[in-house]
Design a protein around this motif. Structure first.
Motif, PDB file in Angstrom:
ATOM      1  N   ARG A  59       0.866  -1.178   0.000  1.00  0.00           N
ATOM      2  CA  ARG A  59       0.000   0.000   0.000  1.00  0.00           C
ATOM      3  C   ARG A  59       0.904   1.229   0.000  1.00  0.00           C
ATOM      4  O   ARG A  59       1.625   1.472   0.973  1.00  0.00           O
ATOM      5  CB  ARG A  59      -0.903   0.013   1.220  1.00  0.00           C
ATOM      6  N   SER A  76       1.533   5.350  -0.195  1.00  0.00           N
ATOM      7  CA  SER A  76       0.896   6.599   0.193  1.00  0.00           C
ATOM      8  C   SER A  76       1.666   7.775  -0.379  1.00  0.00           C
ATOM      9  O   SER A  76       2.888   7.723  -0.510  1.00  0.00           O
ATOM     10  CB  SER A  76       0.836   6.725   1.713  1.00  0.00           C
ATOM     11  N   THR A  99      -3.878  13.353   0.862  1.00  0.00           N
ATOM     12  CA  THR A  99      -3.102  12.151   0.585  1.00  0.00           C
ATOM     13  C   THR A  99      -3.752  11.359  -0.544  1.00  0.00           C
ATOM     14  O   THR A  99      -4.971  11.436  -0.750  1.00  0.00           O
ATOM     15  CB  THR A  99      -2.979  11.243   1.815  1.00  0.00           C
ATOM     16  N   THR A 102      -3.527   7.349  -2.171  1.00  0.00           N
ATOM     17  CA  THR A 102      -3.075   6.007  -1.835  1.00  0.00           C
ATOM     18  C   THR A 102      -3.204   5.083  -3.041  1.00  0.00           C
ATOM     19  O   THR A 102      -4.114   5.241  -3.853  1.00  0.00           O
ATOM     20  CB  THR A 102      -3.912   5.452  -0.666  1.00  0.00           C
TER      21      THR A 102
END
Length: 114
Positions: A19, A21, A77, A79
């Motif tokens: 994952r 970011s 943000t 992702t």
């Protein structure tokens, strides 16, 4: 001036997940259309995924169904959830606007072993 800081990369085996970011800071009130890009070893930077201000997403054909892009407008943000990673996904991953208008960050290295 806008700063992009990518994180979350690493070394995984084929079939694994990561994952990523991207934190956006600086002189910006709201995130525009955003994208994830990658630069495989020895190749040019290529587009991976795009998400609009409203949350509509588009994906490069080879990652569709495996990667999911999302955004948090309040936290600024973006992702990228990457599942079923394959060796050909090995690259340095970057985020930027949908038109890659900002100065690139340092990126985050993703390495997938077979």
């Amino acid at each position: 001036q806008v700063q992009l800081v990518e994180s979350g990369g690493g070394l995984v085996q084929a079939g694994g997940s990561l994952r990523l970011s991207c934190a956006v800071s600086g002189n910006i009130f709201t995130l525009p259309n955003m994208g994830w890009y990658r630069r495989p070893p020895g190749k040019q930077t290529e587009w991976v995924a795009h998400i609009s201000i409203g949350g509509s997403a588009n994906y490069e054909a080879s990652v569709k169904g495996r990667f999911t892009i999302s955004r948090d407008n309040d936290k600024k943000t973006v992702t990228l959830q990457m599942n079923n990673l394959q060796p050909e996904d090995t690259a340095v991953y970057y985020c930027n606007t949908g038109l890659a208008e900002w100065e690139w960050g340092q990126g985050t290295q993703v390495t997938v072993s077979s």
